[in-house]
Design an enzyme around this catalytic site. Structure first.
Site, mmCIF file in Angstrom:
data_model
loop_
_atom_site.group_PDB
_atom_site.id
_atom_site.type_symbol
_atom_site.label_atom_id
_atom_site.label_comp_id
_atom_site.label_asym_id
_atom_site.label_seq_id
_atom_site.Cartn_x
_atom_site.Cartn_y
_atom_site.Cartn_z
ATOM 1 N N ARG A 1 4.133 2.388 -2.516
ATOM 2 C CA ARG A 1 4.289 2.846 -3.892
ATOM 3 C C ARG A 1 4.601 1.631 -4.759
ATOM 4 O O ARG A 1 5.324 0.713 -4.332
ATOM 5 C CB ARG A 1 5.421 3.880 -4.005
ATOM 6 N N VAL B 1 0.842 -1.198 0.000
ATOM 7 C CA VAL B 1 0.000 0.000 0.000
ATOM 8 C C VAL B 1 0.878 1.249 0.000
ATOM 9 O O VAL B 1 0.401 2.342 0.290
ATOM 10 C CB VAL B 1 -0.962 0.023 1.209
ATOM 11 N N GLU C 1 0.063 3.009 -13.482
ATOM 12 C CA GLU C 1 -1.340 3.147 -13.093
ATOM 13 C C GLU C 1 -2.061 4.059 -14.077
ATOM 14 O O GLU C 1 -1.520 5.102 -14.448
ATOM 15 C CB GLU C 1 -1.454 3.708 -11.673
ATOM 16 N N ASP D 1 -2.211 -2.691 -3.973
ATOM 17 C CA ASP D 1 -3.098 -1.543 -4.188
ATOM 18 C C ASP D 1 -2.409 -0.464 -5.008
ATOM 19 O O ASP D 1 -3.050 0.503 -5.413
ATOM 20 C CB ASP D 1 -3.541 -0.965 -2.841
ATOM 21 N N SER E 1 -6.862 2.270 -1.277
ATOM 22 C CA SER E 1 -6.824 1.879 0.133
ATOM 23 C C SER E 1 -7.081 3.040 1.083
ATOM 24 O O SER E 1 -7.596 2.838 2.180
ATOM 25 C CB SER E 1 -5.479 1.221 0.467
ATOM 26 N N HIS F 1 -5.575 1.354 -6.380
ATOM 27 C CA HIS F 1 -5.044 2.487 -5.598
ATOM 28 C C HIS F 1 -6.166 3.193 -4.834
ATOM 29 O O HIS F 1 -6.399 4.395 -4.986
ATOM 30 C CB HIS F 1 -4.319 3.476 -6.510
#
Length: 317
Positions: A226, A224, A255, A250, A276, A274
């Site tokens: 990077r 969680v 991305e 996550d 969380s 992404h």
């Protein structure tokens, strides 16, 4: 004589921030990535509301004055930091404090979901298949949380409430926090290895083939922090070869995660987009935090959440 209002430049994202409290206290301009470089010289303050954008890194080295203060509506600052910004007198602040507990709850949810085999339960329900299974007990297991900032500490507290024995690893060893030299020993014993570190030169790629090889076959890896903390190819190989039992990501190196990425179909991998730290109302919290920081700045009071631009995070904990 009328006083000149400070110019606040907002690198926008949709929906835009609520800045109504600053009416009459700042001249607010909005821009997208394409217009950022042209408007930077006239700005006193830059709010990086679009914290997924890397536009600041490209625009900052240009000609002319630069804002005295940059705030990013995110915990990480790697998306905006460049050598010229790091070397400047500009103060950088982040959204420290907004995401700590939501991310900790999300990690706890992942731990429970994996231990109790909830993904498979949902699959079997969709298949209308009744298949009794045994699941893992969470209490009494061990976790290693890598990253000793507010997010890492919140994760450790939340896991301890589940009776998980938790070790915290940070950049510098101190009371209650292990140093990097203890990392391999700790992850070799951990049932849950949780990455919550900032992205720096020291942490980039720290979870590689060797580290996944150190983990025990029953271990589950959770990221969680990077995406660039992880060698994703090495993680994929570790999952395929069953070097570890599973993983939950996550954050990712790219991305949104491309539709053709092999990560989508890996055995034992939970993929989330992404999210969380993003609970209901999180954008309003981010906007309010910035407004309160702006009021401190306008009054000449010291800013909170000041990032050490060389280290890439807020020091002191």
């Amino acid at each position: 004589m009328t006083s000149t209002l400070p110019t606040l430049l907002v690198l926008d994202a949709d929906p835009p921030p609520r800045l109504g409290r600053l009416t009459g206290r700042a001249r607010i301009e909005h821009t997208d990535a394409a217009g950022l470089a042209d408007l930077l010289p006239g700005a006193d303050v830059l709010l990086v509301w679009d914290f997924t954008s890397h536009a600041v890194r490209g625009a900052w080295p240009g000609e002319g004055p630069r804002p005295r203060w940059v705030h990013t509506a995110s915990a990480g600052v790697d998306h905006l930091m460049c050598p010229e910004l790091a070397a400047s007198d500009t103060v950088v602040t982040n959204a420290r404090g907004i995401f700590d507990q939501p991310i900790a709850e999300y990690v706890a949810a992942l731990v429970l979901a994996v231990a109790k085999d909830l993904p498979r339960t949902l699959e079997l329900q969709r298949e209308r298949t009744w298949r009794h299974r045994e699941t893992r007990r969470v209490a009494g297991t061990r976790a290693c949380v890598v990253g000793s900032g507010p997010i890492g500490r919140a994760i450790a507290r939340t896991l301890k409430a589940l009776d998980v024995t938790t070790a915290l690893v940070g950049r510098v060893p101190r009371t209650g926090v292990h140093g990097p030299g203890d990392l391999d020993r700790l992850i070799a014993r951990a049932d849950w290895v949780i990455a919550a570190a900032p992205l720096t030169g020291q942490t980039r790629g720290m979870f590689d083939a060797r580290r996944f090889g150190v983990m025990q076959p029953s271990a589950v890896f959770v990221n969680v922090g990077r995406g660039q903390l992880v060698d994703e190819d090495a993680l994929a190989e570790a999952l395929r070869r069953r070097w570890i039992a599973g993983a939950a990501l996550d954050v990712f190196a790219a991305e949104p995660l491309p539709g053709d990425s092999p990560l989508w179909g890996l055995p034992g991998l939970v993929v989330s987009p992404h999210m969380s730290g993003d609970t209901v109302g999180w954008r309003d919290e981010l906007g309010l935090q910035f407004v309160e920081l702006y009021e401190r700045w306008a009054a000449g009071r010291p800013l909170q959440n000041v990032v050490d631009k060389k280290r890439g995070y807020v020091p002191g904990h």
